[in-house]
Design a protein around this motif. Structure first.
Motif, PDB file in Angstrom:
ATOM      1  N   LYS A   1       0.835  -1.210   0.000  1.00  0.00           N
ATOM      2  CA  LYS A   1       0.000   0.000   0.000  1.00  0.00           C
ATOM      3  C   LYS A   1       0.862   1.249   0.000  1.00  0.00           C
TER       4      LYS A   1
ATOM      5  N   GLY B   1       1.905   2.115  -3.311  1.00  0.00           N
ATOM      6  CA  GLY B   1       0.831   2.521  -4.209  1.00  0.00           C
ATOM      7  C   GLY B   1       0.220   1.379  -4.990  1.00  0.00           C
TER       8      GLY B   1
ATOM      9  N   ASN C   1      -2.454  -0.579  -5.631  1.00  0.00           N
ATOM     10  CA  ASN C   1      -3.876  -0.589  -5.319  1.00  0.00           C
ATOM     11  C   ASN C   1      -4.527  -1.938  -5.560  1.00  0.00           C
ATOM     12  N   ASP C   2      -3.867  -2.818  -6.284  1.00  0.00           N
ATOM     13  CA  ASP C   2      -4.426  -4.144  -6.557  1.00  0.00           C
ATOM     14  C   ASP C   2      -4.164  -5.137  -5.435  1.00  0.00           C
TER      15      ASP C   2
ATOM     16  N   SER D   1      -4.326  -6.912  -1.962  1.00  0.00           N
ATOM     17  CA  SER D   1      -5.269  -6.981  -0.847  1.00  0.00           C
ATOM     18  C   SER D   1      -4.919  -8.173   0.039  1.00  0.00           C
TER      19      SER D   1
ATOM     20  N   ASP E   1      -6.058   2.662  -0.270  1.00  0.00           N
ATOM     21  CA  ASP E   1      -6.950   2.195  -1.326  1.00  0.00           C
ATOM     22  C   ASP E   1      -7.669   0.909  -0.919  1.00  0.00           C
TER      23      ASP E   1
END
Length: 169
Positions: free
Chosen positions: A66, A69, A71-72, A74, A126
């Motif tokens: 994160k 950056g 954003n994919d 998780s 995100d």
């Protein structure tokens, strides 16, 4: 100014490898855990110390991704990615696992030191309903919580293993 970032790094470091007021840091606690109990648990179906270390790595990697950056990326709670099934059967494997933990923590420090100022701490992570300041302070709390679990497992297994020679007086 980076005063808040510096304070977060200090808190992360103190909890992870420093000398916090409440006792041992993560790495000081893990130094005392022999590899031979790394894959054992006190109660069937409970987590082992090695699994807890894997879990710490998973959430530190989440923070790293994160902060980069990504954003994919998780991480879902109570999945195999959150709680990897790690077994440690040698001193070498135990040391490698601890090195991965240290490397991931170091990457967090590097990424935080690259930040220009504290403003990013207010940015939303995100895919989450919280900001980076909350995430990073949460990592400190997460480490403290799991230090307690590791200590409990260690003390329970120490009682069981005292005569085996695993723990040295």
């Amino acid at each position: 100014m980076k005063e808040n970032i510096k304070e977060i790094i200090r808190s992360l470091s103190e909890t992870f490898e420093g000398g916090p007021w409440y006792g041992k840091s993560v790495m000081r606690k893990l130094e005392n855990v022999p590899y031979i109990i790394g894959y054992k648990s006190c109660v069937p179906e409970s987590h082992t110390v090695a699994q807890i270390v894997g879990h710490l790595i998973a959430w530190k990697k989440f923070a790293v991704e994160k902060l980069k950056g990504n954003n994919d990326y998780s991480l879902e709670i109570d999945t195999n990615n959150d709680w990897p099934n790690i077994e440690v059967h040698s001193q070498k494997e135990w040391e490698e696992l601890k090195r991965e933990l240290v490397a991931t923590q170091g990457e967090i420090y590097e990424l935080l030191n690259e930040k220009e100022d504290d403003s990013f701490l207010e940015e939303k992570v995100d895919g989450k309903d919280y900001n980076f300041g909350y995430l990073l302070k949460g990592l400190v709390q997460h480490d403290i919580y799991h230090i307690g679990q590791i200590g409990l497992i260690e003390s329970q297994l120490k009682k069981k293993e005292m005569d085996s020679g695993v723990f040295k007086s």
